[in-house]
Enzyme design. Sequence first.
Site, PDB file in Angstrom:
ATOM      1  N   GLU A 242      13.192  26.540   9.491  1.00  0.00           N
ATOM      2  CA  GLU A 242      13.287  26.230   7.901  1.00  0.00           C
ATOM      3  C   GLU A 242      12.849  25.233   7.754  1.00  0.00           C
ATOM      4  O   GLU A 242      12.128  24.292   6.966  1.00  0.00           O
ATOM      5  CB  GLU A 242      14.995  25.845   7.110  1.00  0.00           C
ATOM      6  CG  GLU A 242      15.262  25.914   5.837  1.00  0.00           C
ATOM      7  CD  GLU A 242      16.431  25.160   4.983  1.00  0.00           C
ATOM      8  OE1 GLU A 242      16.270  26.427   5.079  1.00  0.00           O
ATOM      9  OE2 GLU A 242      16.697  24.852   5.178  1.00  0.00           O
ATOM     10  N   ARG A 268      -8.557   0.274  -8.248  1.00  0.00           N
ATOM     11  CA  ARG A 268      -8.084  -0.140  -9.010  1.00  0.00           C
ATOM     12  C   ARG A 268      -8.319  -2.030  -9.170  1.00  0.00           C
ATOM     13  O   ARG A 268      -7.580  -2.413  -8.082  1.00  0.00           O
ATOM     14  CB  ARG A 268      -6.968   0.027  -9.911  1.00  0.00           C
ATOM     15  CG  ARG A 268      -6.206  -0.758 -10.581  1.00  0.00           C
ATOM     16  CD  ARG A 268      -6.021  -0.324 -11.513  1.00  0.00           C
ATOM     17  NE  ARG A 268      -5.131  -1.010 -12.949  1.00  0.00           N
ATOM     18  CZ  ARG A 268      -4.663  -1.464 -13.887  1.00  0.00           C
ATOM     19  NH1 ARG A 268      -5.718  -1.028 -14.950  1.00  0.00           N
ATOM     20  NH2 ARG A 268      -4.387  -1.616 -14.170  1.00  0.00           N
ATOM     21  N   GLN A 279      -2.500  -7.823   0.473  1.00  0.00           N
ATOM     22  CA  GLN A 279      -1.822  -7.296   1.434  1.00  0.00           C
ATOM     23  C   GLN A 279      -0.441  -6.565   0.915  1.00  0.00           C
ATOM     24  O   GLN A 279      -0.113  -5.311   2.041  1.00  0.00           O
ATOM     25  CB  GLN A 279      -1.455  -8.762   2.257  1.00  0.00           C
ATOM     26  CG  GLN A 279      -2.655  -9.163   3.469  1.00  0.00           C
ATOM     27  CD  GLN A 279      -1.597  -9.646   4.583  1.00  0.00           C
ATOM     28  OE1 GLN A 279      -0.622 -10.435   4.632  1.00  0.00           O
ATOM     29  NE2 GLN A 279      -2.652  -9.608   5.718  1.00  0.00           N
TER      30      GLN A 279
END
Lengths: 380, 86
Positions: A242, A268, A279
């Site tokens: 799992e 952007r 940074q």
Amino acid sequence: MIGWTDEQRTLRAAAAELGAAVGKDHLERDATGEFSRDGWALVRESGLLGLPFGTEYGGLGADLLTTMYVLEGLGEACRDGGFPFSVTTHVVSTGVPLHRFGSAELKARYLPGVCSGSAIGAHAISEPDAGSDMMAMRTTAVLDGDDYVLTGSKSFVSNGPIADTYLVYARTGKAGAPDAITTFLVERDSPGLHVGQPMGKMGLKTSPLSELFLDGVRVPATRVVGKVGAGFLVLDHVMKWEILLSFVVNLGEMEHRLRESVRYARTRKQFGAPIGSNQSVSNKLVDMRIGVETSRKWLYDTAEKLVARKNVTTDIAITKLVVSEANLASALAAVQVFGGYGYMTEYGVEKDVRNAVAGTIYSGTTEIQRQRVAAMMGLG
Amino acid sequence: MSRIDEITRYVVAEFAPDIRADELDADYDLLDNGVVDSLGLLRLIGWLGERYDLPVDDIDLAPEQFRSVRAVDAFVESALVKGPAL
């Protein structure tokens, strides 16, 4: 680094194509909490559900690493995080334990349905008073003639509302003892089995979950999966699979999220420069990258160790903890990178945070994984 | 040191550090008496796999095989002789 063959890459590409198709209307279905029946029909056609199981049962006979690689592709392309979760739940809850521990009769009868997806699988482990502490479970199974009679209730059953077969873990021995739990295969239409209504939740909304009530459900002794009293060992095996299969999907999701976040940070512009040139933003993206690479190493290294028949009890706990926490950190960082757009539901970024929180809880919480590692170090 | 002595020493060191190895009877019920709990069982199986090179993920495991030191010794013997139950 693993070198994937053309055949493996083709399988992964097919899974990615499938994931993209299933995820098309993910925002609408996340809002309504709707499982994609159309997606399930597609995944049934693809053969993906039988990937790790023998061809004699209708599976593809792929090895563990190939199965993971393909599911990583599904996670990378599918924007509906709940759907791959239902897929991996189906595969690991019933298919994996049947394949490993089931009698020849059980395999012949039930594995074809797992591979084809005609019988959706779920497992019922947690209870209202026994979550992480599964040995405290109260659901009992009492032998009566040729049947066991199961009585009790289960909570947080992923796939519960849509499942046809359930692997139910119930107490057959002294409470708390490691040989107290046994695993039973229970069909949905068994008299006395009641499936609760789908429960609302924070994330993974398109993967339905419910309670399960067992009121004197008679289960033939032939439907015990593994040995009587070996439920804990069955579950340990299931959890290894799992964690590897569910969280490799998260790795794919993190890869997609990182790629989109980097693209956005490079295009952007604010104050005349791409936001990624700051940074404070690029550090977030670097941390997301580190999360991806660390998760990949833990997932595939642990899988290789498991395939090599090494003991992975500690590795699997660390893997689960590392990947689930990296996924949550990555999802939160993406919201910050996208800013106001990340916070709005219509862009689908915030949804990943809600989904990722689930990963730090199911399959053993982050806290339990630390406890397990400590126990393996002889500390508890 | 015999294998049964080696298993006894491991069990005492890991799960019953307050007693000496020669105080643990080979037939003492480790599970019913709470010496080895569920996570302890995983530790024990992990140790056996590495110490005796047993493919524990392929063997048909049952708690009965770990109920006592003698049972564990018999399990190792059986696994070494028969090989994995694939």
